[in-house]
Enzyme design. Structure first.
Site, mmCIF file in Angstrom:
data_model
loop_
_atom_site.group_PDB
_atom_site.id
_atom_site.type_symbol
_atom_site.label_atom_id
_atom_site.label_comp_id
_atom_site.label_asym_id
_atom_site.label_seq_id
_atom_site.Cartn_x
_atom_site.Cartn_y
_atom_site.Cartn_z
ATOM 1 N N THR A 28 0.834 -1.193 0.000
ATOM 2 C CA THR A 28 0.000 0.000 0.000
ATOM 3 C C THR A 28 0.872 1.246 0.000
ATOM 4 O O THR A 28 1.927 1.264 0.639
ATOM 5 C CB THR A 28 -0.898 0.007 1.251
ATOM 6 O OG1 THR A 28 -1.756 -1.133 1.211
ATOM 7 C CG2 THR A 28 -1.749 1.272 1.323
ATOM 8 N N GLY A 29 0.425 2.258 -0.716
ATOM 9 C CA GLY A 29 1.145 3.526 -0.721
ATOM 10 C C GLY A 29 1.518 3.962 -2.117
ATOM 11 O O GLY A 29 1.234 3.272 -3.108
ATOM 12 N N ASP A 81 6.259 -4.210 -1.630
ATOM 13 C CA ASP A 81 5.699 -3.068 -0.923
ATOM 14 C C ASP A 81 6.772 -2.006 -0.750
ATOM 15 O O ASP A 81 7.965 -2.280 -0.913
ATOM 16 C CB ASP A 81 5.171 -3.520 0.445
ATOM 17 C CG ASP A 81 4.180 -2.532 1.060
ATOM 18 O OD1 ASP A 81 3.888 -1.495 0.429
ATOM 19 O OD2 ASP A 81 3.688 -2.808 2.175
ATOM 20 N N ASP A 84 8.622 3.596 4.593
ATOM 21 C CA ASP A 84 8.826 4.989 4.980
ATOM 22 C C ASP A 84 10.283 5.240 5.346
ATOM 23 O O ASP A 84 10.788 6.344 5.170
ATOM 24 C CB ASP A 84 7.902 5.342 6.147
ATOM 25 C CG ASP A 84 6.436 5.176 5.768
ATOM 26 O OD1 ASP A 84 6.008 5.831 4.804
ATOM 27 O OD2 ASP A 84 5.736 4.379 6.407
ATOM 28 N N LYS A 94 7.236 1.080 8.448
ATOM 29 C CA LYS A 94 6.115 1.122 7.524
ATOM 30 C C LYS A 94 4.861 1.541 8.293
ATOM 31 O O LYS A 94 4.814 1.459 9.510
ATOM 32 C CB LYS A 94 5.884 -0.251 6.879
ATOM 33 C CG LYS A 94 7.042 -0.680 5.978
ATOM 34 C CD LYS A 94 6.883 -2.071 5.407
ATOM 35 C CE LYS A 94 5.541 -2.301 4.750
ATOM 36 N NZ LYS A 94 5.239 -1.298 3.699
ATOM 37 N N GLY A 97 0.861 4.987 5.512
ATOM 38 C CA GLY A 97 -0.461 4.944 4.877
ATOM 39 C C GLY A 97 -1.520 4.274 5.736
ATOM 40 O O GLY A 97 -2.689 4.215 5.347
ATOM 41 N N GLU A 103 -0.155 -5.259 6.038
ATOM 42 C CA GLU A 103 1.152 -5.372 5.386
ATOM 43 C C GLU A 103 2.032 -6.388 6.102
ATOM 44 O O GLU A 103 2.696 -7.206 5.461
ATOM 45 C CB GLU A 103 1.832 -3.999 5.355
ATOM 46 C CG GLU A 103 1.180 -3.016 4.395
ATOM 47 C CD GLU A 103 1.709 -1.608 4.507
ATOM 48 O OE1 GLU A 103 1.437 -0.804 3.593
ATOM 49 O OE2 GLU A 103 2.395 -1.298 5.495
#
Length: 217
Positions: A28-29, A81, A84, A94, A97, A103
């Site tokens: 995600t992101g 994935d 951050d 992570k 988001g 995740e």
């Protein structure tokens, strides 16, 4: 090369890790979105994908990529994935988001975890990015007090609810020198659903887009 170009470079490089007839996990992101868009070009190669959030599931479906349930697929060969923050040892932060729980579930169910990012995410020590923690709402204050004891400055993510119906506390000012130990310590607090340190199960490969091209760690 700007940040978006670097993310796209890393995302497209992850396609090389896909085998025919795979069912893959998708994160995600913003960087994961570039991967989903790239995946659409080779969707006939895979049998489907397991999404780590409702947002990613929707984007996959928009490309006519079948979205499957992890309970039905069993373990996955590959999870892709973003992050951050990431270290040279492939420990990650992570959850920016808000999808950290799903995740982490998909990452732990996958044989190989490919992390894709631009090179600005590579750090010597985790913690400059606020550490997300998904928390059961009634435990918000208790968990926040423990984060203060650890030297952090917790802040409720205002107006945000996870796909699981919980809240997120973002913890500022942490210097995470021992990510495995801190992940374990925070994860065992009553009321914590997931902490956004991915060190017990780190990425297997980092693909970083940079001005000089793709870096592989």
């Amino acid at each position: 090369m700007n940040a978006d170009d670097k993310k796209r470079l890393a995302a497209e490089a992850a396609l090389d890790y896909i085998q025919n007839d795979d069912v893959i996990g998708v994160g995600t992101g913003s960087t994961a979105n570039y991967f989903i868009d790239a995946l659409a070009k080779v969707r006939g190669k895979i049998d489907g994908a397991v999404a780590s959030s409702e947002a990613s599931a929707e984007r996959l479906r928009s490309h006519n990529i079948p979205v499957l349930d992890l309970n039905a697929t069993g373990d996955l060969p590959l999870y892709v994935d973003g992050a951050d923050e990431a270290t040279e040892l492939r420990a990650l932060i992570k959850g920016g988001g808000g999808a950290l729980t799903r995740e982490k579930i998909v990452a732990n169910a996958s044989k190989k975890f490919i992390c894709i990012a631009d090179d600005s995410k590579l750090v010597n020590r985790l913690g400059s990015f606020p550490l997300p923690i998904e928390v059961v709402p009634m435990a918000r204050s208790a968990v926040a007090r423990r984060m203060v004891q650890l030297g952090g400055a917790p802040e409720l993510r205002q107006g945000f609810t996870t796909d699981n119906g919980n809240i997120i506390i973002d913890v500022h000012n942490l210097s995470i020198t021992q990510p495995i130990e801190m992940e374990t310590q925070i994860a065992t607090l009553a009321g914590v659903v997931t902490v956004g340190i991915f060190a017990i199960r780190p990425a297997d490969v980092l693909l970083l887009g940079s001005d000089s091209g793709l870096k592989v760690i």
